[in-house]
Scaffold this active site. Sequence first.
Site, short mmCIF file in Angstrom:
data_model
loop_
_atom_site.label_atom_id
_atom_site.label_comp_id
_atom_site.label_asym_id
_atom_site.label_seq_id
_atom_site.Cartn_x
_atom_site.Cartn_y
_atom_site.Cartn_z
N SER A 121 -38.85 25.33 -11.65
CA SER A 121 -38.62 26.19 -10.50
C SER A 121 -39.99 26.69 -10.04
CB SER A 121 -37.72 27.36 -10.89
OG SER A 121 -37.36 28.07 -9.71
N GLU A 122 -40.31 26.48 -8.77
CA GLU A 122 -41.72 26.63 -8.35
C GLU A 122 -42.23 28.08 -8.35
OE1 GLU A 122 -39.36 25.20 -6.46
OE2 GLU A 122 -39.53 25.76 -4.34
#
Lengths: 230, 218
Positions: free
Chosen positions: B46-47
């Site tokens: 998840s960035e």
Amino acid sequence: MNKTVKNAKEAIEGFKDNMTVMFGGFGLCGIPENTILELSKAKVKGLVCISNNCGVDDFGLGLMLNNHQIRKMVSSYVGENAEFERQMLSGELEVELLPQGSLAEKIRAGGAGIPAFYVPAGYGTEVGIGKESREFNGKMHLLEHALTADFAVVKAWKGDTAGNLIYKYTANNFNNMMAMAGKITIAEVEELVPVGELDPNFIHTPGIFVQRIFQGENYIKRIEQLTLSK
Amino acid sequence: MALDKNQIAMRIAREIKDGNYVNLGIGIPTLVANFIPEGIIVTLQSENGMLGMGPFPTMETVDADLINAGKQTITYLPGASFFDSATSFAMIRGGHVDVTILGAFEVSEKGDIASWKVPGKLIKGMGGAMDLVASAKNIIVAMQHTNKEGQSKLLKECTLPLTGVGCVKRIVSDLAVLDVTEKGFKLLERAPGVTVEQIQKATEGTLIVEGDIPEIQF
């Protein structure tokens, strides 16, 4: 060295109109709630704010937006609040949108003393307009310049009086880089301990980057998208 | 029959290999996590700053400090790690993430993608999409083949502001699976009961059809 200040009010001493300020957080996760609330009560205005997002209508940076304290936002994703959209469309608020990774790296570079760097993100899009471009290894890249700020305001889970910080889960996000990029970095923490109590093997942000630290209070930690397993 | 959202996600999940690090965008891509084949280990990135994303929490385990890039509450799996957003995008930009799956408003036959802005309507920002499409090794787009008016979204040239140029490799739409090649969209598979003619009609860009095109099997 003791960097402790009493509270948010003492921490924001020296804030002036038209300053550039970084605020940590992603959405409402890991935002410096105490300092934002205090700034929203202060008279300071015309600020250029660098933050991935701009809060919601009645929480986070949305509070300062409602008071017209923000002149320009530098972000990657905005408009979770109606007032933001209204100010942007009416021209009251200037907005610069950047790819999230480029924004993060511009802040890291600012703190690390790297004036500019090349990235592929945004090449061939409107983000690239007016930016130098260059080919490396057969791929086009954009020149992105570093960002620094007069103040960086970050939030950590635990901190000590020397300014060492530890974040919890994804509340790290932009806080770690922003702590590096402020001329004065204010850290508010949920738990402030004396030096020696945090295990030095697990420090995220070394205290050298932090000038003022205090233990915040009444954290609300509002959740934007409560999503549960079915 | 055109595929529904879950079927698009189910088909995309087959593109994921054992050991892959995968970034899933918001919308249909998020559903892909529900269909990862048994017996393979995949790590979701998840960035905003984590590897090893788990399912959504229960009311008892929810934590405001633990969210995904869509700002939804989530959990983490054993072996997870958390880091700042610059490190997160170093993983993405440095080519360490194997597969990126994201949605799109339009894709061109050259692999250009438009997914972040509709002038006058949607101007919220690009988030991490531009970084992801510019650097991921393998970009798969999950999208509807046409808009609500029946107009093609697989075009010769994108009409909306671009997210990235020449980056999309594969598209899974409600009608077909296609690869972006130097000559245009190469048709690989059809949705069950959908004919090549229907796909041709729904594709404004160049469509390459070679030999028999199999139906997607479920």
